[in-house]
Design a protein around this motif. Structure first.
Motif, PDB file in Angstrom:
ATOM      1  N   VAL A 129      29.076  52.190 102.520  1.00 15.11           N
ATOM      2  CA  VAL A 129      29.971  52.799 101.533  1.00 15.11           C
ATOM      3  C   VAL A 129      30.866  53.817 102.211  1.00 15.11           C
ATOM      4  N   ASN A 130      32.152  53.769 101.868  1.00 15.39           N
ATOM      5  CA  ASN A 130      33.118  54.765 102.336  1.00 15.39           C
ATOM      6  C   ASN A 130      33.127  55.919 101.335  1.00 15.39           C
ATOM      7  N   THR A 131      32.558  57.042 101.719  1.00 17.26           N
ATOM      8  CA  THR A 131      32.423  58.157 100.777  1.00 17.26           C
ATOM      9  C   THR A 131      33.752  58.864 100.514  1.00 17.26           C
ATOM     10  N   HIS A 132      34.791  58.544 101.286  1.00 14.26           N
ATOM     11  CA  HIS A 132      36.101  59.133 101.014  1.00 14.26           C
ATOM     12  C   HIS A 132      36.777  58.464  99.818  1.00 14.26           C
ATOM     13  N   THR A 133      36.360  57.261  99.502  1.00 10.49           N
ATOM     14  CA  THR A 133      36.994  56.531  98.390  1.00 10.49           C
ATOM     15  C   THR A 133      36.082  56.386  97.178  1.00 10.49           C
ATOM     16  N   CYS A 134      34.772  56.394  97.417  1.00 10.86           N
ATOM     17  CA  CYS A 134      33.845  56.268  96.286  1.00 10.86           C
ATOM     18  C   CYS A 134      32.461  56.706  96.735  1.00 10.86           C
ATOM     19  N   LEU A 135      31.566  56.862  95.771  1.00  8.02           N
ATOM     20  CA  LEU A 135      30.165  57.142  96.085  1.00  8.02           C
ATOM     21  C   LEU A 135      29.322  56.178  95.260  1.00  8.02           C
ATOM     22  N   ALA A 136      28.789  55.170  95.912  1.00  9.00           N
ATOM     23  CA  ALA A 136      28.008  54.139  95.221  1.00  9.00           C
ATOM     24  C   ALA A 136      26.519  54.404  95.422  1.00  9.00           C
TER      25      ALA A 136
END
Length: 522
Positions: free
Chosen positions: A452-459
């Motif tokens: 997961v890219n935490t700069h765009t989302c938090l899954a």
């Protein structure tokens, strides 16, 4: 059968047994704790593995790898073959470099023994050189780093030995083979670009006979080199920027400051043998010279033996010349003394203490006490190098960043959770997301790994269906803890400056996130 012949055969058997023992020592110190020392798993290792994996799958067929500043493709092809034989794995690149480093030991024995064909103590000299190379920290460390740099001393020794062998036989096929080895070396590493100069020097120094004959043998050598080098040469002819790109990147200060800078680099490089070595933790036990004090003493004795033995001046000068030529990549680069860029010189360097030990053993032939002292000094040298590498080196500051220990630790925590039947989350920022190690984790992990890219989302799951591990960079850590306050937290602390680098959060199956639990109650 004469007694002399029986004695000669027994002597040869002892030599080969000694070489086998030295090679086993070399293999042991290059393979022991290979997955944990150096610690971590850094960018270049991951990149080499990724390129090899792409070659293995038929996704690319590089003559030269144009990623980043560019790198020769030969090691990636060897690693692809390794993956084909033994299966892909993170530490295949280190196993391959350890194999190449170990194989350089008997190769150095053969090269020194061949070059010193008329030397009365050539077996002892060659065994001494192989012994010093087997344990010297400089070569041991670079044999374990999983990089193509370790191929340069292999090719430097092979080229020297093959040309000496070819001149002793004066047969065109041996010169052709030597030329082919030179051509092949150019696919290895930028440090090998000085090897054509080494070949010219050795050809000149060891050459003999009428000039028409020399020219004919030289043409055989050239034919072998051109035939093998042709694909890479054609690539550089059509893409000259790649020939210069990495060299230009590594030599900016040398080009700006000119000869005073180069002279300063030369002094630092020579001092690095015995006094002050490479300072970079990734390259060396910082500041440790290439040779320990006992080996340095044997190097001095070897130099004195060279001065006394003028009957062998030509081969002595050839050895020293080849050593000097393989130092040139560092002289014209920034950051002297750099042990990676001078690594090609190490098979020749160890011949100097080998000469010293051989001369001392000859002098002590009928002096049992002196023989014991010589053996103890060699054992002491082995002990110093092994202690410095396996005890001192792992404890030095700077390895956390040098080998990206944090990246490796949190990536593998998520990978192991996925492979154990649970779920692994890699919650990464942009930089870590684009790291080749992340690509390898995605490629090689069998199980439920989620990146997961935490700069765009938090899954994250509203409820964990399996045991779940979150490998979290510190910037996203508060948000994940807010969702799973019951998570068991294991911190990854930066060294030597102590601060939180990342964390591993472990959440058992059946746990609800705060927002997910609230939603289910609404």
């Amino acid at each position: 059968m004469s007694i002399g012949l029986l004695f000669s055969r027994a002597q040869r058997h002892r030599v080969w047994l000694a070489l086998a023992a030295i090679t086993l020592l070399a293999a042991a110190v290059r393979c022991w704790r290979l997955t944990t020392l150096p610690p971590g798993y850094w960018f270049d290792e991951a990149h080499k593995s990724l390129v090899a994996l792409q070659i293995l799958r038929g996704e690319r067929f590089p003559v030269y790898v144009t990623d980043y500043q560019g790198v020769e493709a030969g090691y990636a092809w060897l690693l692809a073959a390794w993956f084909r034989l033994f299966g892909p794995g993170y530490f295949g690149t280190r196993a391959l470099s350890a194999l190449i480093g170990t194989s350089t030991i008997p190769l150095t024995f053969w090269t020194v023994r061949t070059a010193y064909v008329s030397y009365p103590r050539r077996d002892t000299l060659a065994l001494g050189a192989a012994l010093f190379l087997s344990f010297i920290l400089w070569h041991v460390h670079w044999s374990r780093t999983g990089l193509e740099t370790i191929t340069v001393p292999f090719f430097a020794a092979a080229l020297f030995g093959l040309l000496a062998w070819a001149w002793q036989r004066e047969q065109g096929r041996w010169f052709f083979i030597a030329g082919a080895v030179l051509g092949l070396s150019q696919y290895s590493n930028p440090g090998a670009r000085v090897l054509p100069l080494e070949a010219l020097f050795v050809f000149w120094m060891l050459g003999h006979g009428p000039w028409p004959r020399r020219i004919g043998l030289g043409l055989s050598f050239l034919a072998g080199a051109v035939l093998i080098y042709a694909p890479l040469g054609w690539f550089f002819l059509n893409n000259p920027q790649w020939f210069l790109n990495r060299v230009a990147f590594a030599s900016a200060n040398a080009r700006i400051h000119g000869w005073p800078f180069i002279f300063d680099s030369a002094v630092k490089t020579l001092l690095s043998f015995n006094f002050r070595g490479d300072v970079m933790p990734r390259h060396n036990l910082s500041l440790r010279p290439a040779l320990d004090p006992l080996s340095s003493l044997w190097m001095v004795v070897g130099g004195l033996a060279m001065l006394r033995e003028r009957d062998h001046a030509r081969v002595h000068l050839t050895l020293l010349g080849v050593l000097a030529i393989n130092l040139l990549p560092m002289l014209f680069s920034d950051g002297a003394p750099g042990f990676g860029r001078t690594l090609g010189a190490v098979p020749m360097l160890v011949a100097l203490p080998g000469l010293g030990a051989a001369a001392a053993l000859e002098w002590a032939r009928h002096r049992r006490g002196a023989q014991v002292l010589i053996v103890l000094s060699l054992a002491g040298s082995i002990g110093l190098n092994l202690y410095d590498y396996f005890v001192q080196y792992p404890a030095q500051p700077g390895l956390f960043d040098a080998f990206e220990v944090g990246q490796w630790t949190f990536t593998q925590a998520a990978v192991k959770a996925a492979e154990a039947g649970g779920t692994g989350y890699l919650l990464l920022n942009e930089s870590n997301l684009n790291h080749p190690e992340t690509d390898l984790a995605r490629e090689w992990t069998r199980g439920d790994l989620r990146i997961v890219n935490t700069h765009t989302c938090l899954a994250y799951p509203s409820r964990t269906m399996t045991d779940t591990v979150f490998a979290v960079m510190r910037d996203a850590l508060p948000r994940v803890l807010a969702e799973y306050p019951q998570a068991r937290q294991t911190n990854i602390m930066h060294e030597p400056e102590v601060y939180l680098d990342a964390a591993i959060l472990t959440v058992p199956a059946g746990q609800s996130s705060v927002s997910g639990g609230a939603a289910s109650l609404a």
